[in-house]
Structures are given as structure tokens and as C-alpha cells.
Motif scaffolding. Structure first.
Motif, PDB file in Angstrom:
ATOM      1  N   SER A  76      69.270  19.479  32.668  1.00 36.63           N
ATOM      2  CA  SER A  76      68.235  18.485  32.406  1.00 36.63           C
ATOM      3  C   SER A  76      67.321  18.256  33.598  1.00 36.63           C
ATOM      4  CB  SER A  76      68.865  17.154  31.974  1.00 36.63           C
ATOM      5  OG  SER A  76      69.729  16.664  32.985  1.00 36.63           O
ATOM      6  N   ALA A  77      67.754  18.641  34.788  1.00 33.29           N
ATOM      7  CA  ALA A  77      66.909  18.514  35.983  1.00 33.29           C
ATOM      8  C   ALA A  77      66.170  19.829  36.188  1.00 33.29           C
ATOM      9  CB  ALA A  77      67.765  18.173  37.197  1.00 33.29           C
ATOM     10  N   THR A  78      64.903  19.867  35.842  1.00 36.24           N
ATOM     11  CA  THR A  78      64.118  21.100  35.929  1.00 36.24           C
ATOM     12  C   THR A  78      63.367  21.172  37.249  1.00 36.24           C
ATOM     13  OG1 THR A  78      62.262  20.023  34.841  1.00 36.24           O
ATOM     14  CG2 THR A  78      63.815  21.202  33.430  1.00 36.24           C
ATOM     15  N   ALA A  79      62.985  22.354  37.627  1.00 37.31           N
ATOM     16  CA  ALA A  79      62.216  22.553  38.857  1.00 37.31           C
ATOM     17  C   ALA A  79      60.799  22.018  38.665  1.00 37.31           C
ATOM     18  CB  ALA A  79      62.169  24.037  39.202  1.00 37.31           C
ATOM     19  N   PRO A  80      60.207  21.420  39.695  1.00 36.90           N
ATOM     20  CA  PRO A  80      58.838  20.913  39.567  1.00 36.90           C
ATOM     21  C   PRO A  80      57.853  22.052  39.362  1.00 36.90           C
ATOM     22  CG  PRO A  80      59.573  20.818  41.856  1.00 36.90           C
ATOM     23  CD  PRO A  80      60.773  21.174  41.030  1.00 36.90           C
ATOM     24  N   ALA A  81      56.830  21.800  38.544  1.00 34.98           N
ATOM     25  CA  ALA A  81      55.818  22.822  38.252  1.00 34.98           C
ATOM     26  C   ALA A  81      54.517  22.131  37.900  1.00 34.98           C
ATOM     27  CB  ALA A  81      56.276  23.712  37.092  1.00 34.98           C
ATOM     28  N   THR A  82      53.409  22.861  38.031  1.00 32.30           N
ATOM     29  CA  THR A  82      52.094  22.310  37.712  1.00 32.30           C
ATOM     30  C   THR A  82      51.451  23.180  36.641  1.00 32.30           C
ATOM     31  OG1 THR A  82      51.879  21.555  39.998  1.00 32.30           O
ATOM     32  CG2 THR A  82      49.883  21.533  38.650  1.00 32.30           C
ATOM     33  N   PRO A  83      51.662  22.864  35.353  1.00 38.04           N
ATOM     34  CA  PRO A  83      51.108  23.701  34.275  1.00 38.04           C
ATOM     35  C   PRO A  83      49.606  23.511  34.136  1.00 38.04           C
ATOM     36  CG  PRO A  83      52.156  21.763  33.364  1.00 38.04           C
ATOM     37  CD  PRO A  83      52.423  21.727  34.831  1.00 38.04           C
ATOM     38  N   ARG A  84      48.904  24.531  33.689  1.00 40.12           N
ATOM     39  CA  ARG A  84      47.475  24.408  33.421  1.00 40.12           C
ATOM     40  C   ARG A  84      47.227  23.712  32.096  1.00 40.12           C
ATOM     41  NH1 ARG A  84      43.558  22.871  32.532  1.00 40.12           N
ATOM     42  NH2 ARG A  84      41.439  23.626  32.790  1.00 40.12           N
ATOM     43  N   ALA A  85      48.014  24.051  31.071  1.00 43.69           N
ATOM     44  CA  ALA A  85      47.895  23.384  29.777  1.00 43.69           C
ATOM     45  C   ALA A  85      48.629  22.047  29.830  1.00 43.69           C
ATOM     46  CB  ALA A  85      48.471  24.253  28.666  1.00 43.69           C
ATOM     47  N   THR A  86      48.197  21.113  29.001  1.00 44.98           N
ATOM     48  CA  THR A  86      48.856  19.808  28.942  1.00 44.98           C
ATOM     49  C   THR A  86      50.309  19.976  28.491  1.00 44.98           C
ATOM     50  OG1 THR A  86      46.765  18.760  28.331  1.00 44.98           O
ATOM     51  CG2 THR A  86      48.776  17.510  27.915  1.00 44.98           C
ATOM     52  N   PRO A  87      51.273  19.512  29.264  1.00 48.54           N
ATOM     53  CA  PRO A  87      52.675  19.657  28.854  1.00 48.54           C
ATOM     54  C   PRO A  87      52.973  18.791  27.623  1.00 48.54           C
ATOM     55  CG  PRO A  87      52.486  19.113  31.193  1.00 48.54           C
ATOM     56  CD  PRO A  87      51.140  18.889  30.585  1.00 48.54           C
ATOM     57  N   ILE A  88      53.940  19.223  26.850  1.00 45.02           N
ATOM     58  CA  ILE A  88      54.377  18.449  25.689  1.00 45.02           C
ATOM     59  C   ILE A  88      55.608  17.648  26.081  1.00 45.02           C
ATOM     60  CG2 ILE A  88      55.086  18.529  23.282  1.00 45.02           C
ATOM     61  CD1 ILE A  88      53.809  21.316  23.107  1.00 45.02           C
ATOM     62  N   TYR A  89      55.434  16.345  26.233  1.00 48.26           N
ATOM     63  CA  TYR A  89      56.551  15.465  26.561  1.00 48.26           C
ATOM     64  C   TYR A  89      57.194  14.994  25.258  1.00 48.26           C
ATOM     65  CZ  TYR A  89      55.023  15.359  31.422  1.00 48.26           C
ATOM     66  OH  TYR A  89      54.691  15.711  32.709  1.00 48.26           O
ATOM     67  N   LEU A  90      57.995  15.894  24.664  1.00 50.68           N
ATOM     68  CA  LEU A  90      58.614  15.610  23.377  1.00 50.68           C
ATOM     69  C   LEU A  90      59.920  14.865  23.612  1.00 50.68           C
ATOM     70  CD1 LEU A  90      57.961  16.103  20.402  1.00 50.68           C
ATOM     71  CD2 LEU A  90      59.322  18.188  20.510  1.00 50.68           C
ATOM     72  N   THR A  91      59.768  13.578  23.921  1.00 54.09           N
ATOM     73  CA  THR A  91      60.913  12.749  24.247  1.00 54.09           C
ATOM     74  C   THR A  91      60.688  11.341  23.709  1.00 54.09           C
ATOM     75  OG1 THR A  91      62.236  11.823  26.070  1.00 54.09           O
ATOM     76  CG2 THR A  91      59.903  12.187  26.510  1.00 54.09           C
ATOM     77  N   ALA A  92      61.772  10.708  23.265  1.00 47.63           N
ATOM     78  CA  ALA A  92      61.652   9.339  22.763  1.00 47.63           C
ATOM     79  C   ALA A  92      61.399   8.356  23.897  1.00 47.63           C
ATOM     80  CB  ALA A  92      62.911   8.938  21.998  1.00 47.63           C
ATOM     81  N   GLY A  93      62.045   8.569  25.035  1.00 48.40           N
ATOM     82  CA  GLY A  93      61.901   7.639  26.146  1.00 48.40           C
ATOM     83  C   GLY A  93      61.896   8.347  27.479  1.00 48.40           C
ATOM     84  N   PHE A  94      61.745   7.559  28.554  1.00 46.82           N
ATOM     85  CA  PHE A  94      61.624   8.082  29.907  1.00 46.82           C
ATOM     86  C   PHE A  94      62.578   7.320  30.820  1.00 46.82           C
ATOM     87  CE2 PHE A  94      57.757   8.622  27.571  1.00 46.82           C
ATOM     88  CZ  PHE A  94      57.385   9.938  27.835  1.00 46.82           C
ATOM     89  N   THR A  95      63.116   8.010  31.787  1.00 44.78           N
ATOM     90  CA  THR A  95      64.078   7.386  32.689  1.00 44.78           C
ATOM     91  C   THR A  95      63.360   6.538  33.746  1.00 44.78           C
ATOM     92  OG1 THR A  95      64.050   9.316  34.158  1.00 44.78           O
ATOM     93  CG2 THR A  95      65.697   9.290  32.396  1.00 44.78           C
TER      94      THR A  95
END
Length: 437
Positions: free
Chosen positions: A18-37
Motif C-alpha cells: 500500500s506504500a507506493t513510491a512517489p511519482a509525478t504523472p503527466r496525466a491526472t491520476p485516478i484517486y479511486l478511493t473512498a477516503g484518505f489517511t
């Protein structure tokens, strides 16, 4: 959370990776999540206290927010709120302004779903509606009462293609104490017309149509102008200028001229709950990236199709504002300088059977309930979108038994014309429509 091999299988299947490496995408990322920590208790308290950051996707999501910022910019508005459908956008916008005992003045030529919302649903909540022909400015003035909280209309009428004189109707609302004009601009998109620049207060869209463009997802958007004047029109909207139920600062005190948009975002949309999926928001955002290209091509194609159809012997009339024959052509040239859009109606001389023949004979053009797609579409309004109206109401809207609605896509124009040409072969012409201009 970090996991190790000594944790149990069920724990690892939930938490590992669940802990992913930081990245800077060019396209808008899809935050497909119900909530945020939250990092700590203070961060969660700050979020619930001020709305800063993201806590739950119903109240805010980074993917949704990115699309909202883009739409607000394109409309020239202060802020945009993305919701789950165009109908949700209309509902949220009107409920942000009106409540029990209030009144709305509405164009009689609007989408049937919105008409039903007003007549059946908002009426049950104690909100009354008066329908008028908004091209008659005196009728608009006469319909306004001390209880009126909003004026509502569409930029291009369905199905007669009449053009809304945004500046004139907005001015009437301003004359009467700052009654806001809410405009459904789905047919025109911000590429062809930005109503806020002409005095409208709120713009709504069915983002399912031209904004997304591909006909794959549903969505709606409300864009507020950020020009709420508490001194001039606060008396109309006590919920914006009075203290909250706990005695705290009013929306006007907290947000100033952004109060109305903040109320839509913080109170109405999240509480009624028409939340957009982040995946749908992503696809709408992708569609917006080619909006101008598509709408320009669709408008060019539509003008060519309308011009061609107007010369056909099977055709009684073509209601397309881009044609000089349309009664609102001059008004359209004033407001629609980049094109007249792609949706219009055609009334065939052969009546219902002629319409049936064309709808069932097209091969390239798709028969479906939708518009603003990259594909060309056709529908028979009398038996579908306007079926719940009386004959007199349909005729005032420009809908007759032989009327079909076209939404022209981006296909090669020769292919669209060839499909209509073959579909018109054998069209019955014995019956003539009773058409009143």
C-alpha cells in the motif's frame, strides 16, 4: 503501514504494497478511493474544521478537484462542483437557491427531465415554478414575484433551437433585487458560449454530453461566478447571510462573494450526495482536453447537414440557429461566434411515418437517447423526450409527429450526408405537418 513476513496472511492481503513510491504523472491520476489517511489528529481536526485537504471522496477528491479547476477556468467562473450527472447538477444548483415557499421562473423550452423535476419533485418540497417563453422579456418580468429566488433557462432550447438572450434575462434578475440567472449550457459548452461573461450567476452542464464527448460516462457540473453580493441580494438568501445553526459565522462572512459557490460545495452537494466517481471524473477530464476540436468539427458538420436538409423536398423545416432562416439567427451570431453547435431538429413533410422511416433506415447515425457524442445520433422527440407533454406544449417547443432530433458527430461530412440521403429514399410525403413558426 509497513508489513513483514511475520504478519498473518489476512493482514498482508490488506496492507502489503500500500506504500507506493512517489511519482509525478503527466496525466491526472485516478484517486479511486473512498477516503484518505490523516498523518495525525491535528490534521484530521483541521480538515473537519476548515475543509483543508482531503478526507472523504464525497466531500472532495484530487481527481475530481483537478477537473473542477479546469471547468471553472474554461467557463470563466470562480469555482466548479462536479456531481454524478447533469440532472444532479440542476437539482443541486436550484436547491442551493430555493426552499419551501420559494418560486422559480423557468423557460418553457427545457429538457424534460428538468421539467419533471420542477413539476413533480421540487413542487413536493414547496418550491413553485412558473414557465414562460423567455424570448418574451415582459413575460419574464411579469412572472417574477417577491418569492422568486432564481431564473432558469437553457442556452439553446430543446427542440426549437432558440437562443437565450443571456444578458437581457440576467439584467431582469438584477433589476429585481439580484435574482440569479441559472443557465444550462450543455448544448453550447464553454467553447461556444460562456454565460457568466454575459451576466449569468451559475452555469450547469450535463458533462455526460460534449464535455466527456465519448458517450461512456455520466457526470454534471455547477460553475458559480463568485460574485454573490450579500448587501444587494442577501435578503433573498437568508441561508447565506445568517449565522449557522450553532451560531457560527455565515457563509457570507466566511467566504464573501464566494459564499454561494461555497454553500453549493460544502452544504448542498455533499449532503444530498450525488458524488461523482473519480474514474468518471478522469474520463470527463480526458474528454475536455479535446473539447474545442470536437465542438468546432461538430458545428461545421451540423451547419453542412442543416443546409443540405433544408433543400430536400422531404423536409418541411429545419430548426438550426446557424441557418439564416432561423428566427434567432441574428441573436445566435451575437452569442455563438465560434459555431452554432451540433444539436437541432428536422421536421419531415410525411409526418410520423416519415420520421419512423428515417430513424429506422439510418446506418451510420445511431438511434439512441443521448447527444454531444463524437458519433452522430438521432431521436424522435414526440415519442421519447417530449412524450409527457400535451400536443399544444409539443408544438410550442417545435415538436411535431414528423420531427426528428439530430446530434451531429465528427464523422466525415460526406458519410453523414450519404447516410441521410439513403435514409430519405422512400420517405412518405403525402401527409404535411402543421407547422407554426
Amino acid at each position: 503501514m509497513t508489513t513483514s513476513d511475520d504478519t498473518g496472511f489476512s493482514t498482508r492481503q490488506v496492507h502489503a504494497g500500500s506504500a507506493t513510491a512517489p511519482a509525478t504523472p503527466r496525466a491526472t491520476p485516478i484517486y479511486l478511493t473512498a477516503g484518505f489517511t490523516f498523518s495525525d489528529l491535528d490534521e484530521s481536526a483541521a480538515h473537519f474544521g476548515t475543509g483543508a485537504g482531503f478526507g472523504y471522496s464525497r466531500t472532495g477528491n484530487p481527481t475530481v478537484h483537478a477537473v473542477e479547476e479546469r471547468l471553472a477556468s474554461l467557463e470563466g467562473g470562480d469555482q466548479a462542483v462536479l456531481v454524478s450527472s447533469g440532472q444532479a447538477a440542476v437539482t443541486v444548483a436550484l436547491l442551493a437557491l430555493a426552499g419551501a415557499g420559494d418560486h422559480i421562473v423557468v423557460s418553457e423550452h427545457i429538457y424534460e427531465g428538468t421539467r419533471g423535476l420542477l413539476l413533480d419533485n421540487l413542487a413536493r418540497l414547496g418550491i413553485d415554478t412558473t414557465f414562460v417563453d423567455v424570448s418574451d422579456h415582459d413575460a419574464v418580468r411579469s412572472a417574477i414575484t417577491p418569492r422568486t429566488k432564481a431564473l432558469f433557462a437553457e442556452t439553446l432550447s430543446n427542440a426549437r433551437n432558440d437562443v437565450l438572450d443571456v444578458a437581457a434575462i440576467a439584467a431582469i434578475g438584477a433589476e429585481r433585487g439580484g435574482i440569479p440567472l441559472v443557465v444550462d449550457s450543455t448544448f453550447t459548452t464553454p467553447y461556444l458560449l460562456r454565460p457568466l461573461e454575459h451576466g449569468a450567476a451559475i452555469v450547469v452542464h450535463s458533462a455526460s454530453k460534449f464535455l466527456a464527448g465519448q458517450g461512456a460516462v455520466l457526470g454534471g457540473v455547477i460553475v458559480d461566478d463568485g460574485r454573490f453580493d450579500a448587501a444587494a441580494s442577501g435578503h433573498l438568501f437568508p441561508h447565506l447571510v445568517q449565522t449557522d445553526r450553532l451560531g457560527g459565522a455565515s457563509f457570507a462572512e466566511k467566504h464573501g462573494r464566494r459564499a454561494r459557490g461555497a454553500y453549493i460545495r460544502e452544504s448542498v452537494a455533499p449532503r444530498f450526495g450525488p458524488s461523482p466517481s473519480p474514474l468518471n471524473a478522469f474520463l470527463i477530464g480526458q474528454g475536455i482536453e479535446t473539447l474545442s476540436l470536437r465542438v468546432e468539427r461538430q458545428s461545421q458538420n451540423a451547419l453542412a447537414v442543416a443546409t443540405w436538409l433544408e433543400q430536400r423536398p422531404e423536409v418541411e423545416r429545419v430548426d438550426y440557429v446557424g441557418l439564416p432562416s432561423h428566427p434567432h439567427h441574428d441573436l445566435g451570431e451575437r452569442y455563438l461566434r465560434r459555431g452554432s453547435g451540433s444539436v437541432f431538429t428536422v421536421t419531415l413533410r410525411g409526418g410520423l411515418e416519415a420520421a419512423r422511416h428515417v430513424v429506422q433506415s439510418v446506418r451510420l447515425i445511431t438511434h439512441m437517447t443521448h447527444l454531444g457524442d463524437v458519433r452522430s445520433l438521432v431521436l424522435h422527440p414526440q415519442s421519447t423526450s417530449h412524450a409527457a407533454r400535451s400536443v399544444a406544449e409539443r408544438e410550442r417547443a417545435g415538436v411535431f409527429p414528423g420531427t426528428i432530433r439530430l446530434s451531429i458527430g465528427i464523422e466525415d461530412i460526406d458519410d453523414i450526408l450519404a447516410d441521410l440521403d439513403q435514409a430519405l429514399v422512400g420517405v412518405p410525403v403525402a401527409e404535411r405537418e402543421t407547422v407554426v413558426l
